[in-house]
Design a protein around this motif. Sequence first.
Motif, PDB file in Angstrom:
ATOM      1  N   GLN A 171       0.830  -1.212   0.000  1.00 40.10           N
ATOM      2  CA  GLN A 171       0.000   0.000   0.000  1.00 40.10           C
ATOM      3  C   GLN A 171       0.865   1.264   0.000  1.00 40.10           C
ATOM      4  O   GLN A 171       0.626   2.197  -0.793  1.00 40.10           O
ATOM      5  CB  GLN A 171      -0.913  -0.021   1.222  1.00 40.10           C
ATOM      6  CG  GLN A 171      -1.967  -1.132   1.175  1.00 40.10           C
ATOM      7  CD  GLN A 171      -2.708  -1.274   2.485  1.00 40.10           C
ATOM      8  OE1 GLN A 171      -2.434  -0.545   3.437  1.00 40.10           O
ATOM      9  NE2 GLN A 171      -3.650  -2.211   2.544  1.00 40.10           N
ATOM     10  N   GLU A 174       2.493   1.700  -3.457  1.00 42.74           N
ATOM     11  CA  GLU A 174       1.615   2.261  -4.488  1.00 42.74           C
ATOM     12  C   GLU A 174       1.418   3.750  -4.282  1.00 42.74           C
ATOM     13  O   GLU A 174       1.455   4.534  -5.243  1.00 42.74           O
ATOM     14  CB  GLU A 174       0.269   1.522  -4.454  1.00 42.74           C
ATOM     15  CG  GLU A 174       0.330   0.063  -4.893  1.00 42.74           C
ATOM     16  CD  GLU A 174       0.784  -0.072  -6.333  1.00 42.74           C
ATOM     17  OE1 GLU A 174       0.459   0.819  -7.149  1.00 42.74           O
ATOM     18  OE2 GLU A 174       1.477  -1.057  -6.648  1.00 42.74           O
ATOM     19  N   GLN A 175       1.230   4.156  -3.040  1.00 37.69           N
ATOM     20  CA  GLN A 175       1.058   5.586  -2.783  1.00 37.69           C
ATOM     21  C   GLN A 175       2.343   6.360  -3.123  1.00 37.69           C
ATOM     22  O   GLN A 175       2.273   7.457  -3.705  1.00 37.69           O
ATOM     23  CB  GLN A 175       0.701   5.792  -1.315  1.00 37.69           C
ATOM     24  CG  GLN A 175      -0.661   5.225  -0.937  1.00 37.69           C
ATOM     25  CD  GLN A 175      -0.958   5.387   0.543  1.00 37.69           C
ATOM     26  OE1 GLN A 175      -0.223   6.059   1.244  1.00 37.69           O
ATOM     27  NE2 GLN A 175      -2.060   4.787   1.000  1.00 37.69           N
ATOM     28  N   ALA A 179       2.781   9.278  -6.001  1.00 43.55           N
ATOM     29  CA  ALA A 179       3.296  10.614  -5.683  1.00 43.55           C
ATOM     30  C   ALA A 179       4.486  10.964  -6.565  1.00 43.55           C
ATOM     31  O   ALA A 179       4.617  12.100  -7.051  1.00 43.55           O
ATOM     32  CB  ALA A 179       3.691  10.672  -4.206  1.00 43.55           C
ATOM     33  N   ARG A 206       3.600  13.652   1.248  1.00 44.06           N
ATOM     34  CA  ARG A 206       2.422  12.803   1.026  1.00 44.06           C
ATOM     35  C   ARG A 206       2.441  11.579   1.942  1.00 44.06           C
ATOM     36  O   ARG A 206       1.397  11.229   2.520  1.00 44.06           O
ATOM     37  CB  ARG A 206       2.389  12.367  -0.443  1.00 44.06           C
ATOM     38  CG  ARG A 206       2.027  13.495  -1.401  1.00 44.06           C
ATOM     39  CD  ARG A 206       1.606  12.938  -2.735  1.00 44.06           C
ATOM     40  NE  ARG A 206       1.321  13.991  -3.697  1.00 44.06           N
ATOM     41  CZ  ARG A 206       0.817  13.767  -4.907  1.00 44.06           C
ATOM     42  NH1 ARG A 206       0.555  12.526  -5.302  1.00 44.06           N
ATOM     43  NH2 ARG A 206       0.590  14.772  -5.743  1.00 44.06           N
ATOM     44  N   LEU A 207       3.567  10.925   2.051  1.00 43.98           N
ATOM     45  CA  LEU A 207       3.618   9.721   2.883  1.00 43.98           C
ATOM     46  C   LEU A 207       3.406  10.049   4.351  1.00 43.98           C
ATOM     47  O   LEU A 207       2.723   9.300   5.066  1.00 43.98           O
ATOM     48  CB  LEU A 207       4.953   9.012   2.690  1.00 43.98           C
ATOM     49  CG  LEU A 207       5.172   8.332   1.335  1.00 43.98           C
ATOM     50  CD1 LEU A 207       6.547   7.688   1.274  1.00 43.98           C
ATOM     51  CD2 LEU A 207       4.098   7.278   1.062  1.00 43.98           C
ATOM     52  N   VAL A 210      -0.198  10.597   5.045  1.00 45.95           N
ATOM     53  CA  VAL A 210      -0.989   9.362   5.099  1.00 45.95           C
ATOM     54  C   VAL A 210      -0.620   8.540   6.333  1.00 45.95           C
ATOM     55  O   VAL A 210      -1.500   8.043   7.055  1.00 45.95           O
ATOM     56  CB  VAL A 210      -0.766   8.540   3.813  1.00 45.95           C
ATOM     57  CG1 VAL A 210      -1.440   7.173   3.924  1.00 45.95           C
ATOM     58  CG2 VAL A 210      -1.307   9.288   2.612  1.00 45.95           C
TER      59      VAL A 210
END
Length: 459
Positions: A171, A174-175, A179, A206-207, A210
């Motif tokens: 997961q 993929e994120q 990005a 971004r990470l 999340v």
Amino acid sequence: MASAERNTYLDQVVAQSAQLEQDLRVKKAPMAQAPAPAGGGGDTSNRARRSAAEAATTPPTAVDVRVTGFGPWKTVLVPPNAFVVHTRRGRDKPLHLGLGTSFRYRSATDSYLVVPGTMQTILLNAFCICRELQGVLVQAYVQWIVQDIATAYRKLDFGDASDPMRLVNLQLKEQAEAAIKDKVATMSVHEVLSDKQPIIEELTARLRGVAEGAGDSDTGLGLRIVTVQIKEAVVTSARLWENLQKPFRSEQGQLARLAELGAQEIITGRELASQRLDQLQRLENDRELVDLKARNAAAAFDRDAAERLRRGEREQADARALASQASETTRHELELEQQRHAQETEMRRLRLELEQTLQRLTLDHELAVARDRAEQLHAAALLELERDRVSQDIANGRSPEAVQAELIARLPEIVAKLPKPDELRTVNLSGADGGSLSGIVAELAAAVTAIRSAVASRE
């Protein structure tokens, strides 16, 4: 995105990434179960067989978790670098929740989840399209850890016993790739290849948004992003990659050629200058050599003359020194001879004095010995006279009885010394008084007279 011609450097980068990912996913072999003890009854052997069967059917796990005991008395031993979540039927909250917590386990009512607490690494190979619609491979890696297990186990799937982090890694991977692709789509090829910091900042933001949430723990996943790094950015097209390198290579070739020409000009000028300098130096060397030979010849002549003069002076000085030494030696010999004669004269005088002294000592010794001998003889004569005087005094002082007793005692000796008579004559001494000394003396005198007359007549 892919071109007709593959970039060999790209293939090498992808192969190295695949090998690294395989090395990171190496699993440990499952621990061997201890053999059942010999003897101990049927229950013990049945429990050992059930434990062996459970161990044989249990798949290998990523975390080294050991389950000891049997039946309802089992204990789960968790390593200190792993998170554990222990739940029980009928309880809405976990009984044990934390890092490295071991606990009692009931297989009928309990369930537990073990999550590695070590840092995880995700390798990314993002095939992106840049602003010029060219394919670019961006290779990166993300490292993260579990920060809040109470939040993470509710929002993430750690159910795979062999690899609990597999789904979470997929997961996040993929994120992260999404990005990277979004950011690379807004950048040119030169920006992607020269400055990777914007991609790192975008991916990190971004990470973390999340995984860690935007200030509220409920919005995050209970994870913490440790680091985000871009390892490599490679153009997928070999032709474009070569064209991108051509300007720099041409510029470097031009600089190299210009540098070569400049170096050649410098070398040629320096060679000419060196030749001219070499000729001048040769002429200068020849002139200096001639001067040096002349100076050497003059110096040699001066040296020879000085050497001859020095040798003459040295010979004269040596002759004078030898004569002086000979005279000194002769004088020294004469002095030694005089000293020797004086010593011999002194030795003769001392020898004569010694002989005279020895003779005088010898005479003194002989006189002393003679004097001692005369004194000894005189003392012996005096002792003899004194002894005779004392004997005479003793004899004169004896009593008639002692004289008579001595005479009687010596009569056998006197008789033994008398000669053997040829004839026997009898002398009557009965007229005298034999009891008195005068009578005894008269008898002895008559006996002696008779003996003498007998002897005279025999002769």
